[in-house]
Design an enzyme around this catalytic site. Structure first.
Site, PDB file in Angstrom:
ATOM      1  N   GLY A 154      74.321  41.694  49.135  1.00 54.35           N
ATOM      2  CA  GLY A 154      75.066  40.508  48.980  1.00 54.35           C
ATOM      3  C   GLY A 154      75.534  39.153  49.971  1.00 54.35           C
ATOM      4  O   GLY A 154      75.906  38.204  49.694  1.00 54.35           O
TER       5      GLY A 154
ATOM      6  N   ALA B 148      52.183   8.926  52.770  1.00 56.88           N
ATOM      7  CA  ALA B 148      53.971   9.102  53.907  1.00 56.88           C
ATOM      8  C   ALA B 148      54.360   7.537  54.767  1.00 56.88           C
ATOM      9  O   ALA B 148      55.341   8.037  55.159  1.00 56.88           O
ATOM     10  CB  ALA B 148      52.398  10.035  55.530  1.00 56.88           C
TER      11      ALA B 148
HETATM   12  C1  HXC Z   1      80.760  51.150  52.321  1.00 56.06           C
HETATM   13  C2  HXC Z   1      79.688  50.653  54.674  1.00 56.06           C
HETATM   14  C3  HXC Z   1      78.564  49.700  53.731  1.00 56.06           C
HETATM   15  C4  HXC Z   1      78.939  49.604  52.132  1.00 56.06           C
HETATM   16  C5  HXC Z   1      77.972  50.057  56.040  1.00 56.06           C
HETATM   17  N1  HXC Z   1      78.969  50.543  55.500  1.00 56.06           N
HETATM   18  N2  HXC Z   1      77.437  49.721  54.750  1.00 56.06           N
HETATM   19  N3  HXC Z   1      80.772  51.011  53.555  1.00 56.06           N
HETATM   20  N4  HXC Z   1      79.666  50.069  51.980  1.00 56.06           N
HETATM   21  N5  HXC Z   1      77.616  48.890  51.587  1.00 56.06           N
HETATM   22  C6  HXC Z   1      79.616  52.117  56.956  1.00 56.06           C
HETATM   23  C7  HXC Z   1      78.729  53.112  56.978  1.00 56.06           C
HETATM   24  O1  HXC Z   1      79.553  54.176  56.013  1.00 56.06           O
HETATM   25  C8  HXC Z   1      79.697  53.664  58.237  1.00 56.06           C
HETATM   26  O2  HXC Z   1      81.158  53.879  58.507  1.00 56.06           O
HETATM   27  C9  HXC Z   1      79.747  52.232  58.840  1.00 56.06           C
HETATM   28  O3  HXC Z   1      79.709  50.817  57.842  1.00 56.06           O
HETATM   29  C10 HXC Z   1      79.143  51.202  59.909  1.00 56.06           C
HETATM   30  O4  HXC Z   1      77.613  51.288  59.228  1.00 56.06           O
HETATM   31  P1  HXC Z   1      76.779  52.541  60.071  1.00 56.06           P
HETATM   32  O5  HXC Z   1      75.571  52.681  58.875  1.00 56.06           O
HETATM   33  O6  HXC Z   1      76.835  52.972  60.940  1.00 56.06           O
HETATM   34  O7  HXC Z   1      76.111  51.561  60.713  1.00 56.06           O
HETATM   35  P2  HXC Z   1      74.507  50.305  61.160  1.00 56.06           P
HETATM   36  O8  HXC Z   1      73.884  51.988  61.868  1.00 56.06           O
HETATM   37  O9  HXC Z   1      74.456  49.397  62.776  1.00 56.06           O
HETATM   38  O10 HXC Z   1      73.390  50.649  60.468  1.00 56.06           O
HETATM   39  C11 HXC Z   1      74.437  48.528  59.071  1.00 56.06           C
HETATM   40  C12 HXC Z   1      73.657  49.122  57.547  1.00 56.06           C
HETATM   41  C13 HXC Z   1      73.626  50.290  57.271  1.00 56.06           C
HETATM   42  C14 HXC Z   1      72.095  48.420  57.987  1.00 56.06           C
HETATM   43  C15 HXC Z   1      74.297  47.833  57.871  1.00 56.06           C
HETATM   44  O11 HXC Z   1      75.208  50.609  57.391  1.00 56.06           O
HETATM   45  C16 HXC Z   1      73.224  50.048  55.758  1.00 56.06           C
HETATM   46  O12 HXC Z   1      72.225  49.686  55.274  1.00 56.06           O
HETATM   47  N6  HXC Z   1      74.312  49.303  55.325  1.00 56.06           N
HETATM   48  C17 HXC Z   1      74.292  49.540  53.708  1.00 56.06           C
HETATM   49  C18 HXC Z   1      73.699  48.512  53.019  1.00 56.06           C
HETATM   50  C19 HXC Z   1      73.810  48.539  51.740  1.00 56.06           C
HETATM   51  O13 HXC Z   1      72.449  48.751  50.984  1.00 56.06           O
HETATM   52  N7  HXC Z   1      74.246  47.280  51.327  1.00 56.06           N
HETATM   53  C20 HXC Z   1      74.944  47.605  49.518  1.00 56.06           C
HETATM   54  C21 HXC Z   1      73.654  46.346  49.482  1.00 56.06           C
HETATM   55  S1  HXC Z   1      73.982  45.891  47.299  1.00 56.06           S
HETATM   56  P3  HXC Z   1      81.982  54.820  59.819  1.00 56.06           P
HETATM   57  O14 HXC Z   1      83.168  55.130  58.596  1.00 56.06           O
HETATM   58  O15 HXC Z   1      80.380  55.984  59.547  1.00 56.06           O
HETATM   59  O16 HXC Z   1      82.235  54.438  60.880  1.00 56.06           O
HETATM   60  C22 HXC Z   1      74.868  44.256  47.199  1.00 56.06           C
HETATM   61  C23 HXC Z   1      74.861  43.968  46.076  1.00 56.06           C
HETATM   62  C24 HXC Z   1      75.723  42.658  46.290  1.00 56.06           C
HETATM   63  O17 HXC Z   1      75.344  43.861  48.851  1.00 56.06           O
HETATM   64  C25 HXC Z   1      75.138  41.883  45.416  1.00 56.06           C
HETATM   65  C26 HXC Z   1      74.890  40.746  45.191  1.00 56.06           C
HETATM   66  C27 HXC Z   1      73.728  39.277  44.650  1.00 56.06           C
END
Ligand code: HXC
Length: 508
Positions: A170, A405
């Site tokens: 999102g 154009a």
């Molecule tokens: C809760 C999250 C989170 C999320 C990251 N964190 N994404 N917490 N919800 N969506 C937290 C992790 O648990 C971690 O917590 C901290 O943030 C840092 O994340 P890391 O993974 O350690 O960092 P990094 O390696 O830099 O990777 C970043 C990232 C990855 C690429 C963003 O975290 C990731 O893939 N996150 C999930 C992305 C995702 O699938 N999101 C949902 C999408 S669905 P701690 O406590 O360890 O610090 C969506 C639907 C909306 O958005 C649709 C609307 C149209």
């Protein structure tokens, strides 16, 4: 009394600590600033006023009730950029990865609502893992609330997105609905689904950078407008950029004092056009020599280089510039350039920014690939955008203006207000040789050469169009800035309205 004040200080310090020292250090180690440090660079010193510092999430699943960080992963408020009001939100990656909870969304919505009420731009600093996974549908609802506001604010207040970290799910759709997106090289990414999901679904192996990095999105996909080197450069570019934009669709364009004379003569422009019609020249030179102090802020410089779009100023006031670039694809209009320029023209029109168009276009790019990918529909976007625009429109044809154009590029027939041509202009249905080969099919080489010379003498000039009133005046290249400045003065009180409609149906 002093105890309650101390308590306030303690609460503020807790909010400012974000996700804690370790996570802040990790953010710095990636070469990234924190959410608050970014606002310090973006806004005038001391101008930031924060809202909702003590907001907490309301999630009780997955042990979240024990993990409360005041502010809930986003810093919101208002400030000024060179004295002009802006509303901002800055996602804090150190708090749950900047992910969007219901309350986090409510904070963003509050500043967007304020911006709409008072008429000021919204700048979003995005650094987020997307929907807060622990909150489930509540975070999806939060996103939709932000999306709805992005749409309602579109065309009312300028919206600028700075992508300064990973933006997944999102987190990409809200920026996608804002007016402009700047990305940081090597540390920002935008994708609907990341490399792991791509691998699972399509078996493609791709890095984050190749899938959705700043270079990918500013060259290939055109999702983003600019790729900057680091956080500081991105934030400073945003400051420069906001200086060009009106605060809202009800505000005039900003005005900046200039010492550049409005009637500055540029003799070098008299020799800008090469002797041979097939030789390119750099249209940037004309643009820089026309605008105040040569200050031109180009938008999407790395994508569809056959058209140039960006902002400059004349007599201190912002103008939007659209220009064919003979150095790339001979300045032809193709799918990408049509889409790029159409979106820019519509932004200018929405915010009453006068449009200056420099034309040197040999036509639409021919080819099976272009036709099958829909050049008809995409080319029509630019035609549509110019035709519906009611802002002051000044057009200068420097060399070629051929075929459809010619019509598209802010011609007189699409309500161009002032249409000028340089003496070097060639306004015709097509280039001389191509035209002769069609009209006089079967002629031998000598005959073709003779008829080509005849066609050139008749049409390779601006005077046929001028004799019909399609060109208002043939101007000296050296006086281009002066003529544009006079034109803009004349058009300052232009009033033109399109017929009432709910909205138009631009060929999307
Ligand atoms: C809760 C999250 C989170 C999320 C990251 N964190 N994404 N917490 N919800 N969506 C937290 C992790 O648990 C971690 O917590 C901290 O943030 C840092 O994340 P890391 O993974 O350690 O960092 P990094 O390696 O830099 O990777 C970043 C990232 C990855 C690429 C963003 O975290 C990731 O893939 N996150 C999930 C992305 C995702 O699938 N999101 C949902 C999408 S669905 P701690 O406590 O360890 O610090 C969506 C639907 C909306 O958005 C649709 C609307 C149209």
């Amino acid at each position: 009394m002093s105890a309650t004040i101390a308590e306030l200080d303690r609460k503020r310090a807790a909010a400012k600590a974000g996700g804690g020292e370790k996570r802040v250090a990790a953010q710095h180690a990636k070469g990234k600033l924190t959410a608050r440090e970014r606002l310090d660079v973006l806004l005038d010193h001391g101008s930031f006023e924060e809202y909702d510092m003590y907001v907490e999430h309301n999630c009780t699943d997955f042990g979240m009730q024990d993990q409360i960080v005041p502010g809930d992963g986003v810093v919101t408020g208002s400030g000024t950029i060179n004295g002009r009001l802006v509303f901002v939100f800055s996602q804090d990656f150190t708090v749950f990865g900047g992910s969007l909870s219901e309350r986090h969304a409510t904070k963003i919505c509050k500043v967007m609502d304020m911006a709409m009420k008072v008429g000021a731009p919204v700048i979003g600093i995005n650094d987020s893992g997307g929907a807060r996974i622990q909150e489930g549908v509540a975070s999806l609802a939060g996103y939709a609330e932000v999306f709805q506001r992005n749409v309602l604010a579109s065309g009312v207040v300028p919206q600028l997105s700075l992508i300064m970290g990973p933006c997944a799910g999102g987190a990409v759709y809200s920026p996608a609905m804002t007016d402009f997106i700047f990305m940081v090289k090597d540390s920002s990414y935008m994708f609907v689904t990341g490399p792991d999901v791509v691998k699972t679904v399509t078996n493609e192996v791709v890095t984050q950078e190749a899938l959705g990095g700043a270079i990918t999105h500013t060259t290939k996909s055109s999702v983003a407008d600019l790729a900057l080197e680091d956080d500081i450069e991105t934030l400073l570019a945003a400051r420069d950029f906001i200086d060009f934009l009106p605060s809202s669709n009800q505000s005039p364009v900003p005005e900046r004092p200039t010492s550049d004379a409005w009637d500055r003569i540029e003799d070098s422009l008299d020799t800008l056009i090469p002797a041979s019609a097939n030789q390119p020249y750099d249209m940037h030179e004309l643009i820089r020599k026309t605008v105040d102090e040569g200050d031109f802020f180009e938008v999407q410089p790395a994508h569809a280089g056959n058209i140039i779009t960006g902002f400059g100023r004349i007599e201190g006031k912002t103008i939007g510039i659209v220009a064919n670039q003979p150095m790339v694809l001979a300045g032809c209009l193709d799918i990408n350039s049509s889409k790029k320029a159409a979106r820019f023209v519509r932004f200018c029109d929405a915010f009453e920014i006068p449009i200056v168009t420099f034309v040197d276009v040999p036509g639409f790019l021919p080819g099976v690939g272009q036709e099958h990918s829909g050049i008809i529909k995409h080319g029509a976007k630019l035609l549509f955008a110019y035709a519906e625009a009611t802002v002051p429109k000044i057009t200068v044809i420097t060399r070629k203006a051929y075929g459809g154009a010619y019509d598209v590029m802010s011609s007189k027939h699409l309500r161009g207000d002032l249409n000028y041509a340089w003496p070097t202009a060639e306004i015709a249905v097509m280039g001389a040789k191509g035209a002769v080969e069609i009209i006089f099919r079967g002629l031998n080489a000598d005959g073709i050469a003779e008829k080509t010379a005849e066609y050139e003498a008749r049409f390779a000039n601006p005077f046929v169009a001028a004799s019909k009133g399609f060109i208002d005046e043939v101007i000296q290249p050296h006086s281009t800035r002066r003529r544009i400045a006079l034109g803009l003065r004349k058009l300052r009180n232009k009033s033109l309205e399109n017929p009432w409609k709910k909205h138009d149906n631009i060929p999307l």
